[in-house]
Design an enzyme around this catalytic site. Structure first.
Site, PDB file in Angstrom:
ATOM      1  N   HIS A  50      59.900  35.528  37.669  1.00 55.58           N
ATOM      2  CA  HIS A  50      59.116  36.537  36.927  1.00 55.58           C
ATOM      3  C   HIS A  50      60.949  37.353  35.806  1.00 55.58           C
ATOM      4  O   HIS A  50      60.656  38.113  36.016  1.00 55.58           O
ATOM      5  CB  HIS A  50      58.326  37.692  36.813  1.00 55.58           C
ATOM      6  CG  HIS A  50      56.852  38.205  35.916  1.00 55.58           C
ATOM      7  ND1 HIS A  50      56.302  39.167  36.385  1.00 55.58           N
ATOM      8  CD2 HIS A  50      57.886  39.007  35.157  1.00 55.58           C
ATOM      9  CE1 HIS A  50      56.222  39.565  35.624  1.00 55.58           C
ATOM     10  NE2 HIS A  50      57.184  39.402  34.002  1.00 55.58           N
ATOM     11  N   ARG A 108      51.506  36.428  31.426  1.00 60.09           N
ATOM     12  CA  ARG A 108      50.855  36.842  32.992  1.00 60.09           C
ATOM     13  C   ARG A 108      50.462  35.833  33.674  1.00 60.09           C
ATOM     14  O   ARG A 108      49.231  35.266  33.078  1.00 60.09           O
ATOM     15  CB  ARG A 108      50.310  38.308  33.044  1.00 60.09           C
ATOM     16  CG  ARG A 108      50.861  39.393  31.961  1.00 60.09           C
ATOM     17  CD  ARG A 108      51.470  40.361  33.935  1.00 60.09           C
ATOM     18  NE  ARG A 108      51.986  41.652  32.796  1.00 60.09           N
ATOM     19  CZ  ARG A 108      52.879  41.836  32.801  1.00 60.09           C
ATOM     20  NH1 ARG A 108      53.972  40.832  32.836  1.00 60.09           N
ATOM     21  NH2 ARG A 108      54.066  42.789  32.208  1.00 60.09           N
ATOM     22  N   GLU A 163      51.129  36.409  42.012  1.00 60.70           N
ATOM     23  CA  GLU A 163      52.181  36.850  41.908  1.00 60.70           C
ATOM     24  C   GLU A 163      53.072  37.964  43.371  1.00 60.70           C
ATOM     25  O   GLU A 163      52.234  38.926  43.112  1.00 60.70           O
ATOM     26  CB  GLU A 163      52.556  37.653  40.672  1.00 60.70           C
ATOM     27  CG  GLU A 163      54.350  36.968  40.027  1.00 60.70           C
ATOM     28  CD  GLU A 163      53.945  37.634  38.578  1.00 60.70           C
ATOM     29  OE1 GLU A 163      53.519  36.919  38.130  1.00 60.70           O
ATOM     30  OE2 GLU A 163      54.997  38.139  39.154  1.00 60.70           O
TER      31      GLU A 163
END
Ligand code: DGY
Length: 325
Positions: free
Chosen positions: A285, A237, A266
């Site tokens: 991602h 993360r 993000e």
């Protein structure tokens, strides 16, 4: 029971839900505003939740009292307030295992991309700057016999460590809340303190579940303790690292390079200066983005909801304590 699925997922899970007699609703337009998303949640009994954009917190649960179960299309559940879900007897399913190989593949890919400066060299090719053979330019580093430090050695970390050991004979050290006996027995992985992990890793790869108290744990102080040849890899993360501090560590030579599949924030801003660096590789991602992993996630998410409807325990539950209430 009406299940709201906020984005299309591989068909397998949808068919399973429909075959089990559930009413599945997927909106035509998947780019929902927060209000649209909330109104679909309010009129549903359960959610199959795709992506990390939506937060399941106290406000959400107060506004959507009809929701009885949540099946996440992810292994991570940092966007769910588990305590609130437990208080309301709402089981939260997740999708472990099926994405461990795919996600660790991306960590391994980033480690090598950074070690051999793949993004930088690809950019040179694309911009017509291939150049002539230069014995001293943009040299990478080899990983053979070096030390991989795994922060959070669970299923994904284990797969990463296994690959690093098989491919490069890397020594494995790790820091976890608990010892991982399988990794210690099979990979000769050595449990170390957090400081030892930081100070001794040639490659430091994060594979832990993210918790709010770990926000920006990897900051200037930590980067300052790492080896100058160290490669920092984050596929877990973005919240784990302080991105400006990382930029500073990369430009001042405190560490050698960074491979990121997750960023903070993000998505990353397109003018983030970190994207300009030659010792960085950033991916959007894509850890679980394989046909195999996404089919597996679709199946597990459906299995979780079907178990719930049958009055059984979800087979993959992020809050198993809910069943002790
Ligand atoms: C996961 O499964 O947690 C991946 O990071 C996708 O969100």
């Amino acid at each position: 029971m009406k299940v709201f699925v906020n984005k299309r997922i591989p068909e397998i899970g949808i068919h399973m839900l429909e075959d089990a007699g559930l009413e599945v609703f997927i909106p035509e337009n998947e780019n929902l505003s927060h209000d649209e998303w909330l109104s679909y949640c309010k009129s549903s009994d359960a959610i199959l939740s795709v992506g990390g954009d939506y937060k399941y917190d106290k406000d959400f649960f107060d506004e959507c009292p009809n929701i009885k179960a949540i099946a996440l299309f992810s292994v991570g559940f940092d966007h769910v307030d588990i305590k609130e879900a437990n208080q309301r007897n709402i089981p939260v399913g997740n999708t472990p295992d099926v994405l461990s190989k795919a996600t660790s593949d991306v960590a391994f890919l980033l480690m090598q991309s950074v070690a051999r400066r793949a993004s930088y060299n690809f950019e040179k090719v694309k911009t017509g700057n291939w150049g002539s053979f230069d014995p001293l330019h943009a040299l990478g580093q080899e990983l053979y016999g070096k030390t991989l430090g795994v922060f959070g050695l669970g299923r994904i970390g284990f797969e990463m460590a296994k690959k690093a050991q098989k491919a490069f004979d890397m020594n494995i050290i790790y820091h976890n809340r608990h010892h991982n006996e399988e990794a210690e027995n099979e990979l000769n992985a050595r449990y170390v303190s957090f400081d030892e992990l930081i100070e001794n890793s040639d490659v430091l790869s994060i594979h832990a579940n993210f918790k709010p108290e770990q926000k920006e744990l990897f900051n200037a102080e930590i980067f300052g303790k790492m080896k100058p040849n160290a490669i920092f890899v984050n596929t877990a993360r973005g919240g784990f690292h302080h991105q400006k501090d990382l930029y500073e560590a990369l430009t001042s030579g405190k560490i050698w390079g960074a491979g990121l599949d997750v960023t903070n924030p993000e998505p990353i801003y397109k003018d983030d200066p970190i994207l300009e660096l030659s010792n960085v590789c950033v991916l959007p991602h894509i850890g679980s983005a394989t046909i195999e992993a996404r089919n597996g996630m679709s199946k597990l998410a459906a299995e979780n909801l079907i178990a719930f409807v049958k009055g059984e325990k979800m087979p993959h539950c992020a809050n198993p304590d809910v069943y002790n209430n």
